[in-house]
Design a protein around this motif. Sequence first.
Motif, PDB file in Angstrom:
ATOM      1  N   VAL A 149      66.971 -28.734 -80.713  1.00 17.05           N
ATOM      2  CA  VAL A 149      68.427 -28.762 -80.640  1.00 17.05           C
ATOM      3  C   VAL A 149      69.004 -28.767 -82.042  1.00 17.05           C
ATOM      4  O   VAL A 149      68.561 -29.525 -82.921  1.00 17.05           O
ATOM      5  CB  VAL A 149      68.923 -29.992 -79.858  1.00 17.05           C
ATOM      6  CG1 VAL A 149      70.437 -30.133 -79.946  1.00 17.05           C
ATOM      7  CG2 VAL A 149      68.496 -29.888 -78.396  1.00 17.05           C
ATOM      8  N   LYS A 150      69.997 -27.913 -82.253  1.00 13.61           N
ATOM      9  CA  LYS A 150      70.640 -27.785 -83.555  1.00 13.61           C
ATOM     10  C   LYS A 150      72.134 -28.023 -83.405  1.00 13.61           C
ATOM     11  O   LYS A 150      72.761 -27.507 -82.478  1.00 13.61           O
ATOM     12  CB  LYS A 150      70.392 -26.374 -84.105  1.00 13.61           C
ATOM     13  CG  LYS A 150      71.031 -26.078 -85.454  1.00 13.61           C
ATOM     14  CD  LYS A 150      70.654 -24.671 -85.903  1.00 13.61           C
ATOM     15  CE  LYS A 150      71.179 -24.341 -87.282  1.00 13.61           C
ATOM     16  NZ  LYS A 150      70.743 -22.994 -87.723  1.00 13.61           N
ATOM     17  N   MET A 151      72.712 -28.812 -84.301  1.00 13.68           N
ATOM     18  CA  MET A 151      74.159 -28.992 -84.291  1.00 13.68           C
ATOM     19  C   MET A 151      74.802 -27.768 -84.930  1.00 13.68           C
ATOM     20  O   MET A 151      74.473 -27.392 -86.052  1.00 13.68           O
ATOM     21  CB  MET A 151      74.565 -30.249 -85.065  1.00 13.68           C
ATOM     22  CG  MET A 151      76.067 -30.509 -85.041  1.00 13.68           C
ATOM     23  SD  MET A 151      76.531 -32.080 -85.813  1.00 13.68           S
ATOM     24  CE  MET A 151      76.113 -31.751 -87.526  1.00 13.68           C
TER      25      MET A 151
ATOM     26  N   GLU B 199      65.687 -36.095 -69.313  1.00 13.32           N
ATOM     27  CA  GLU B 199      64.826 -36.527 -70.422  1.00 13.32           C
ATOM     28  C   GLU B 199      65.275 -35.906 -71.737  1.00 13.32           C
ATOM     29  O   GLU B 199      65.300 -36.578 -72.794  1.00 13.32           O
ATOM     30  CB  GLU B 199      63.364 -36.147 -70.130  1.00 13.32           C
ATOM     31  CG  GLU B 199      62.707 -36.957 -69.022  1.00 13.32           C
ATOM     32  CD  GLU B 199      63.275 -36.657 -67.633  1.00 13.32           C
ATOM     33  OE1 GLU B 199      63.768 -35.514 -67.416  1.00 13.32           O
ATOM     34  OE2 GLU B 199      63.242 -37.563 -66.778  1.00 13.32           O
ATOM     35  N   GLN B 200      65.652 -34.637 -71.703  1.00 10.25           N
ATOM     36  CA  GLN B 200      66.155 -33.990 -72.918  1.00 10.25           C
ATOM     37  C   GLN B 200      67.448 -34.639 -73.390  1.00 10.25           C
ATOM     38  O   GLN B 200      67.634 -34.879 -74.587  1.00 10.25           O
ATOM     39  CB  GLN B 200      66.379 -32.497 -72.659  1.00 10.25           C
ATOM     40  CG  GLN B 200      65.116 -31.669 -72.564  1.00 10.25           C
ATOM     41  CD  GLN B 200      65.406 -30.234 -72.180  1.00 10.25           C
ATOM     42  OE1 GLN B 200      65.931 -29.962 -71.098  1.00 10.25           O
ATOM     43  NE2 GLN B 200      65.082 -29.302 -73.074  1.00 10.25           N
ATOM     44  N   VAL B 201      68.347 -34.923 -72.468  1.00 13.28           N
ATOM     45  CA  VAL B 201      69.624 -35.536 -72.831  1.00 13.28           C
ATOM     46  C   VAL B 201      69.398 -36.910 -73.450  1.00 13.28           C
ATOM     47  O   VAL B 201      70.020 -37.262 -74.470  1.00 13.28           O
ATOM     48  CB  VAL B 201      70.562 -35.622 -71.610  1.00 13.28           C
ATOM     49  CG1 VAL B 201      71.780 -36.482 -71.923  1.00 13.28           C
ATOM     50  CG2 VAL B 201      71.002 -34.225 -71.185  1.00 13.28           C
ATOM     51  N   LYS B 202      68.528 -37.688 -72.879  1.00  8.94           N
ATOM     52  CA  LYS B 202      68.252 -39.032 -73.416  1.00  8.94           C
ATOM     53  C   LYS B 202      67.727 -38.944 -74.851  1.00  8.94           C
ATOM     54  O   LYS B 202      68.008 -39.831 -75.670  1.00  8.94           O
ATOM     55  CB  LYS B 202      67.245 -39.761 -72.524  1.00  8.94           C
ATOM     56  CG  LYS B 202      67.850 -40.261 -71.216  1.00  8.94           C
ATOM     57  CD  LYS B 202      66.800 -41.015 -70.397  1.00  8.94           C
ATOM     58  CE  LYS B 202      67.414 -41.625 -69.143  1.00  8.94           C
ATOM     59  NZ  LYS B 202      66.410 -42.339 -68.316  1.00  8.94           N
ATOM     60  N   GLU B 203      66.992 -37.893 -75.127  1.00  7.70           N
ATOM     61  CA  GLU B 203      66.472 -37.719 -76.484  1.00  7.70           C
ATOM     62  C   GLU B 203      67.588 -37.254 -77.431  1.00  7.70           C
ATOM     63  O   GLU B 203      67.711 -37.734 -78.564  1.00  7.70           O
ATOM     64  CB  GLU B 203      65.330 -36.707 -76.477  1.00  7.70           C
ATOM     65  CG  GLU B 203      64.554 -36.624 -77.777  1.00  7.70           C
ATOM     66  CD  GLU B 203      63.847 -37.926 -78.140  1.00  7.70           C
ATOM     67  OE1 GLU B 203      63.722 -38.196 -79.361  1.00  7.70           O
ATOM     68  OE2 GLU B 203      63.436 -38.669 -77.229  1.00  7.70           O
ATOM     69  N   ILE B 204      68.422 -36.344 -76.950  1.00  7.03           N
ATOM     70  CA  ILE B 204      69.491 -35.804 -77.788  1.00  7.03           C
ATOM     71  C   ILE B 204      70.507 -36.876 -78.156  1.00  7.03           C
ATOM     72  O   ILE B 204      70.999 -36.927 -79.296  1.00  7.03           O
ATOM     73  CB  ILE B 204      70.180 -34.621 -77.078  1.00  7.03           C
ATOM     74  CG1 ILE B 204      69.208 -33.457 -76.896  1.00  7.03           C
ATOM     75  CG2 ILE B 204      71.393 -34.136 -77.878  1.00  7.03           C
ATOM     76  CD1 ILE B 204      69.704 -32.364 -75.958  1.00  7.03           C
TER      77      ILE B 204
END
Length: 423
Positions: free
Chosen positions: A396-398, A10-15
């Motif tokens: 999440v920060k780039m 779920e986190q990956v899909k958002e990222i």
Amino acid sequence: MQKIPFLTLEQVKEIVKTYPTPWHIYDEKGIRENAKRLNEAFSWNKGFKEYFAVKATPNPFIMNILKEYGCGVDCSSMVELEMSDACGFSGKDIMFSSNETPIEEFKFANDLGAIINLDDITHIKYVEEVCGKLPKTMCARYNPGGVFTMSNGIMDNPGDAKYGMTPDQLIEAFKIMQSKGVKHFGIHAFLASNTVTNEYYPKLARELFEFAVRIKNETAINVEFINLSGGIGIPYTPDSEPNDIFEISNGVKKAYEEVLEANAIMDVAIFTELGRYMLAPYGALITEAIHEKNIYKHYIGVDACASNLMRPAMYGAYHHLTVLGKENEKASEVYDVVGSLCENNDKFAIDRKLPKIEKGDYIYIHDTGAHGFAMGYNYNGKLRSAELLLQEDGSVKMIRRAETDKDYFATFDFCNIMDKYLK
């Protein structure tokens, strides 16, 4: 040991709505907890300092996190020195461990006040010439030769390594440096790589402690710091047990007491120079399955390649794979998971048992936090991926953007051929 991703599907899909795959991502909470653990383990040594191996994960955001825990940096090149300087590291917080070193790099390291760790006795004259005189503090790299073995069968071959000085050379080097005004001395060694055993550091420490006693007896020089360097590994495979940093430290302390203190050598600072141990488990490469191919073998093609993670292609290194969202499904298929480079070694996994993978599935490649992004390259015109930080609050920060074709073309300088792509 079960390998559990620090990201969910779920986190990956958002990222990926903001950052398309592939990308490297680091777990800030895990990094911080590990740095605290290391400091606590070696708290018995009042001079203890970790010099993070910048080569493992050269990113200012990561370096600044570690700086909060008193870490210094170990640098091996001009750019690593410049990055460390820009991050506010200075003086004795920088260890410069290089080999076959260009002369201007020695000068810059000295200008920063870094501790220069000499790889060869001939470099004494080299440093003296470029710096005008030798710094007051110097370190030298020790290579005992032969084969370094441990009781569990792990071995490495220092005698075949290009690094360091023989014991006799190092003692002669210290005598020369002392005659030229050096006041503070340290020794350094790296004798085995990625050891998944609690035995390595104590065994290495004992050997270096015994050598420090020999140095004192033959030169009257008191070694003030001993850098155990890196070599503490991580369990890349799920069936391996992780190292116990407290047991490792207790083994080093026992050797310290039995060798150094027993010979009235006191207050020697212990330094470490860890990269893999500090970062590898707290980084992952996220990639999407984009193709499936059946010929003589069953292949899953992903949008990452060896340019994003060289270790499997370079030396057959194992990295565990998790198909996100299918963690509890049976590993019913056997795949080679491959990238798109025009090289047959561009494979993240060979004959790996995994759950059935569909195009569009996201694959979490474990333990890429060290020597992952750092070893990236541009073969086939592939571009380096972004680096992201999973912050403690879950956001999440780039921390490094992905390269673009403009980055790749920007170093061309002939006839403005690439102008249409640079605009």
